[in-house]
Write a protein that holds these residues in place. Structure first.
Motif, PDB file in Angstrom:
ATOM      1  N   ILE A 194       8.068  -6.202 -14.722  1.00 24.92           N
ATOM      2  CA  ILE A 194       8.613  -4.915 -15.176  1.00 24.92           C
ATOM      3  C   ILE A 194       7.491  -3.904 -15.415  1.00 24.92           C
ATOM      4  CG2 ILE A 194       9.748  -3.759 -17.109  1.00 24.92           C
ATOM      5  CD1 ILE A 194      11.547  -6.252 -17.377  1.00 24.92           C
ATOM      6  N   PHE A 195       6.477  -4.303 -16.166  1.00 27.14           N
ATOM      7  CA  PHE A 195       5.423  -3.349 -16.495  1.00 27.14           C
ATOM      8  C   PHE A 195       4.555  -3.030 -15.283  1.00 27.14           C
ATOM      9  CE2 PHE A 195       6.189  -4.953 -20.919  1.00 27.14           C
ATOM     10  CZ  PHE A 195       6.711  -3.753 -21.384  1.00 27.14           C
ATOM     11  N   PHE A 196       4.398  -3.990 -14.371  1.00 29.67           N
ATOM     12  CA  PHE A 196       3.649  -3.708 -13.147  1.00 29.67           C
ATOM     13  C   PHE A 196       4.366  -2.634 -12.332  1.00 29.67           C
ATOM     14  CE2 PHE A 196       2.593  -4.744  -8.651  1.00 29.67           C
ATOM     15  CZ  PHE A 196       1.254  -4.382  -8.704  1.00 29.67           C
ATOM     16  N   VAL A 197       5.687  -2.772 -12.197  1.00 36.43           N
ATOM     17  CA  VAL A 197       6.471  -1.786 -11.449  1.00 36.43           C
ATOM     18  C   VAL A 197       6.362  -0.408 -12.096  1.00 36.43           C
ATOM     19  CG1 VAL A 197       8.842  -1.091 -10.893  1.00 36.43           C
ATOM     20  CG2 VAL A 197       8.090  -3.416 -10.416  1.00 36.43           C
ATOM     21  N   LEU A 198       6.474  -0.343 -13.420  1.00 33.59           N
ATOM     22  CA  LEU A 198       6.393   0.943 -14.108  1.00 33.59           C
ATOM     23  C   LEU A 198       5.008   1.579 -13.941  1.00 33.59           C
ATOM     24  CD1 LEU A 198       8.318   0.148 -17.428  1.00 33.59           C
ATOM     25  CD2 LEU A 198       9.147   1.439 -15.457  1.00 33.59           C
ATOM     26  N   GLY A 251       4.638   2.836 -10.340  1.00 31.99           N
ATOM     27  CA  GLY A 251       5.411   4.061 -10.157  1.00 31.99           C
ATOM     28  C   GLY A 251       4.730   5.265 -10.775  1.00 31.99           C
ATOM     29  N   GLY A 252       4.166   5.109 -11.967  1.00 31.13           N
ATOM     30  CA  GLY A 252       3.479   6.211 -12.624  1.00 31.13           C
ATOM     31  C   GLY A 252       2.220   6.633 -11.889  1.00 31.13           C
ATOM     32  N   ILE A 308       4.694  -3.620  -3.801  1.00 31.36           N
ATOM     33  CA  ILE A 308       5.475  -2.609  -4.517  1.00 31.36           C
ATOM     34  C   ILE A 308       4.857  -1.207  -4.404  1.00 31.36           C
ATOM     35  CG2 ILE A 308       6.164  -1.903  -6.848  1.00 31.36           C
ATOM     36  CD1 ILE A 308       6.843  -4.843  -7.406  1.00 31.36           C
ATOM     37  N   PRO A 309       3.517  -1.064  -4.432  1.00 33.55           N
ATOM     38  CA  PRO A 309       2.957   0.286  -4.294  1.00 33.55           C
ATOM     39  C   PRO A 309       3.300   0.972  -2.972  1.00 33.55           C
ATOM     40  CG  PRO A 309       1.307  -1.214  -5.169  1.00 33.55           C
ATOM     41  CD  PRO A 309       2.473  -2.050  -4.767  1.00 33.55           C
ATOM     42  N   PHE A 310       3.661   0.207  -1.955  1.00 31.86           N
ATOM     43  CA  PHE A 310       3.931   0.799  -0.643  1.00 31.86           C
ATOM     44  C   PHE A 310       5.376   1.294  -0.501  1.00 31.86           C
ATOM     45  CE2 PHE A 310       0.390  -2.106   0.019  1.00 31.86           C
ATOM     46  CZ  PHE A 310      -0.469  -1.353   0.793  1.00 31.86           C
ATOM     47  N   VAL A 311       6.246   0.927  -1.447  1.00 29.58           N
ATOM     48  CA  VAL A 311       7.675   1.189  -1.264  1.00 29.58           C
ATOM     49  C   VAL A 311       7.967   2.678  -1.122  1.00 29.58           C
ATOM     50  CG1 VAL A 311       9.968   0.985  -2.281  1.00 29.58           C
ATOM     51  CG2 VAL A 311       8.371  -0.923  -2.456  1.00 29.58           C
ATOM     52  N   LEU A 312       7.577   3.471  -2.119  1.00 30.55           N
ATOM     53  CA  LEU A 312       7.901   4.891  -2.090  1.00 30.55           C
ATOM     54  C   LEU A 312       7.179   5.620  -0.964  1.00 30.55           C
ATOM     55  CD1 LEU A 312       8.033   5.740  -5.911  1.00 30.55           C
ATOM     56  CD2 LEU A 312       9.931   5.385  -4.328  1.00 30.55           C
ATOM     57  N   ILE A 313       5.975   5.145  -0.615  1.00 28.65           N
ATOM     58  CA  ILE A 313       5.250   5.758   0.505  1.00 28.65           C
ATOM     59  C   ILE A 313       6.019   5.553   1.808  1.00 28.65           C
ATOM     60  CG2 ILE A 313       3.126   5.667   1.878  1.00 28.65           C
ATOM     61  CD1 ILE A 313       1.659   4.832  -0.687  1.00 28.65           C
ATOM     62  N   THR A 360       7.177   6.794 -14.056  1.00 29.37           N
ATOM     63  CA  THR A 360       7.746   5.624 -14.738  1.00 29.37           C
ATOM     64  C   THR A 360       9.216   5.839 -15.071  1.00 29.37           C
ATOM     65  OG1 THR A 360       6.960   6.456 -16.877  1.00 29.37           O
ATOM     66  CG2 THR A 360       5.533   4.904 -15.715  1.00 29.37           C
ATOM     67  N   SER A 361       9.568   7.075 -15.438  1.00 25.63           N
ATOM     68  CA  SER A 361      10.961   7.372 -15.789  1.00 25.63           C
ATOM     69  C   SER A 361      11.897   7.113 -14.611  1.00 25.63           C
ATOM     70  CB  SER A 361      11.090   8.831 -16.241  1.00 25.63           C
ATOM     71  OG  SER A 361      10.304   9.075 -17.381  1.00 25.63           O
ATOM     72  N   ASP A 362      11.419   7.402 -13.410  1.00 23.00           N
ATOM     73  CA  ASP A 362      12.246   7.202 -12.221  1.00 23.00           C
ATOM     74  C   ASP A 362      12.566   5.727 -11.980  1.00 23.00           C
ATOM     75  OD1 ASP A 362      12.288   9.892 -11.734  1.00 23.00           O
ATOM     76  OD2 ASP A 362      10.645   9.864 -10.278  1.00 23.00           O
ATOM     77  N   LEU A 363      11.799   4.831 -12.614  1.00 19.83           N
ATOM     78  CA  LEU A 363      11.952   3.400 -12.324  1.00 19.83           C
ATOM     79  C   LEU A 363      12.543   2.607 -13.493  1.00 19.83           C
ATOM     80  CD1 LEU A 363       8.624   2.780 -10.390  1.00 19.83           C
ATOM     81  CD2 LEU A 363      10.911   3.087  -9.469  1.00 19.83           C
ATOM     82  N   VAL A 364      13.119   3.295 -14.460  1.00 16.84           N
ATOM     83  CA  VAL A 364      13.728   2.591 -15.591  1.00 16.84           C
ATOM     84  C   VAL A 364      14.885   1.712 -15.112  1.00 16.84           C
ATOM     85  CG1 VAL A 364      15.055   2.881 -17.710  1.00 16.84           C
ATOM     86  CG2 VAL A 364      13.004   4.255 -17.328  1.00 16.84           C
TER      87      VAL A 364
END
Length: 473
Positions: free
Chosen positions: A79-83, A86-87, A138-143, A309-313
């Motif tokens: 969870i915290f890695f994803v947040l 995302g930030g 996970i870092p590549f997802v939004l890209i 981070t807010s976008d990934l709650v």
């Protein structure tokens, strides 16, 4: 005309699965195998020691409710890695680097998405096969979602590229230290033996994944209304860039720092045993570096980080609830009973069918034990000696474990990494299931053919240990 069946929200599906798991703890007999502590401190089951619990302790409704916050605590690393990712990516986007990179890629490959799809599937599969990368994607997802959107493709294509590579890489892994190494040690065959077969099937299985994603992409290109994401908002909605900036020196420095971050991550995983806490710290450091390189003031960077981070709650919530399914089964003491019950039918069929049966069992059990190494410690001490009884070489039993664990990682909702990826991309689990199930079926058929042939031709008999008779304690 009847209304189209509406797929429930992913959170509803996960909570329903948790409740089914809770009901199962009242129905399935509670039992356990004896366990022994391995050299690295993990618990491995002892074959032939299964026994039904003398007294059953059933979970109460309160236990079910408290399992949800406990599951969040158990999944805190993901969870915290994803947040954090995302930030930090929101900061990276504020420097203009992501948009400049997308513009550059569109110039070179905008009319050839098949090259992009193959490259991503192949590279991610290669990394997973070699060093067991998973959450690192996970870092590549939004890209990739942004790139696909710019190429008039949907978010499903982006997720398909990532997850197909990740799942296939784990399934046909050559060197993965979290699966191959552990399973072969437990099965008592030489570490990394049988490498030639795993290398030989790598490209064919990658091509299966590429063909599935590319076929879907062509379908969407021909008729956008056939997209599984039709009518579903993209997480980047309203953040599109139409005039992409040129890739300047500052952007290049940010990209070089990203590559350096990935290199350090691979080094840490391979030599220091790093996982999500250490990787999270590394990405925090990268966020500070790109704030300086991108000439952002502290307040802008802070606001962008919070925005990311807010976008990934929602994603964080799904990851936490997903962990609760396995937690309920473990609390209810029925996990070993499920393993024992599934293994019994294998003693009544031929060796080739038993090998395929092992694949099916490992696939089903991955839903309850989503950790690859955890599944190895629970199942391989049973499957290896069971293979001796039914004529399945231990090397084949390891291969069945790899296939079952890796391929099902792409679809089981208890896989926190998968839920993180589809959550970041805004892909509902129901839509992902529709996309991924046909791919899983194709891979399972191919895997079954490989297991039958491997058993028939005696794959691994050259390293089969001489098993002494087991004396019951």
């Amino acid at each position: 005309m009847p209304k189209t069946l509406k797929v429930p929200h992913t959170l509803v599906l996960l909570l329903a699965m948790m409740f089914v798991a809770y009901l199962a703890t009242w129905i399935v007999p509670q039992g356990f195998f004896d366990t022994v502590e391995t050299a690295n401190g993990r618990q491995a089951v002892v074959p032939g020691t299964y026994q039904v619990a003398a007294e059953s302790h059933y979970l109460t409704p309160w236990d079910f409710l408290t399992a949800i916050p406990r599951a969040f605590a158990a999944a805190q690393d993901v969870i915290f890695f994803v947040l954090i990712v995302g930030g930090v990516l929101a900061i990276a986007r504020a420097t203009g680097t992501v948009d400049a990179l997308i513009g550059r890629l569109l110039e070179k490959h905008g009319d050839k998405p098949q090259k992009l799809i193959f490259a991503v599937v192949f590279c991610f599969a290669l990394a997973s096969s070699a060093i067991g990368t998973a959450g690192e994607y996970i870092p590549f997802v939004l890209i990739l979602v942004a790139l696909c959107k710019a190429m008039r493709l949907d978010a499903m294509t982006a997720v398909g590229m990532i997850v197909a590579g990740y799942g296939i890489g784990y399934g046909v892994s050559a060197f993965n230290p979290f699966t191959v190494l552990i399973a072969q040690q437990i099965a008592e065959v030489p570490v990394y033996s049988g490498l030639w077969l795993r290398l030989a099937i790598f490209v064919p299985f990658v091509l299966i994944g590429f063909h599935h994603v590319w076929s879907y992409t062509k379908q969407v290109q021909a008729d956008p209304s056939r997209s599984l994401m039709a009518g579903i908002p993209c997480p980047l909605e309203g953040k599109e860039t139409h005039d992409y900036p040129k890739l300047n020196r500052r952007h290049q420095l940010v990209l070089l720092s990203f590559i350096a971050t990935l290199v350090i991550a691979v080094w840490g995983i391979a030599t220091k045993g790093w996982y999500l806490y250490e990787l999270g710290g590394l990405f925090v450091a990268w966020g500070l570096v790109i704030t300086v390189l991108g000439k952002l003031d502290a307040n802008t960077a802070a606001n962008k980080f919070i925005e990311g981070t807010s976008d990934l709650v929602t994603t964080a919530i799904l990851i936490g609830v997903a962990r609760g399914i396995a937690l309920i089964l473990d609390d209810g003491k029925i996990l070993h009973s499920l393993v024992y019950g599934m293994s019994l039918p294998l003693s009544y069929v031929s060796a080739e069918i038993s090998a395929v049966g092992m694949l099916v069992i490992q696939t089903l059990l991955n839903t309850f034990i989503p950790s690859g190494s955890g599944q190895a410690y629970v199942t391989m001490p049973l499957m290896a000696p069971l293979g001796d009884l039914v004529g399945v070489p231990r090397q084949v039993a390891v291969l069945a474990y790899q296939f079952g664990d890796g391929f099902s990682n792409m679809i089981i909702p208890t896989n926190a990494v998968l839920m993180g990826i589809i959550g970041m991309a805004g892909v509902p689990y129901g839509q992902w299931f529709k996309f991924c199930l046909p791919l899983l079926v194709k891979l399972m058929i191919a895997a079954s053919v490989v297991l039958i042939a491997a058993t028939f031709f005696g794959y691994g008999l050259d390293v089969q240990p001489q098993i002494a008779a087991v004396v019951s304690q």
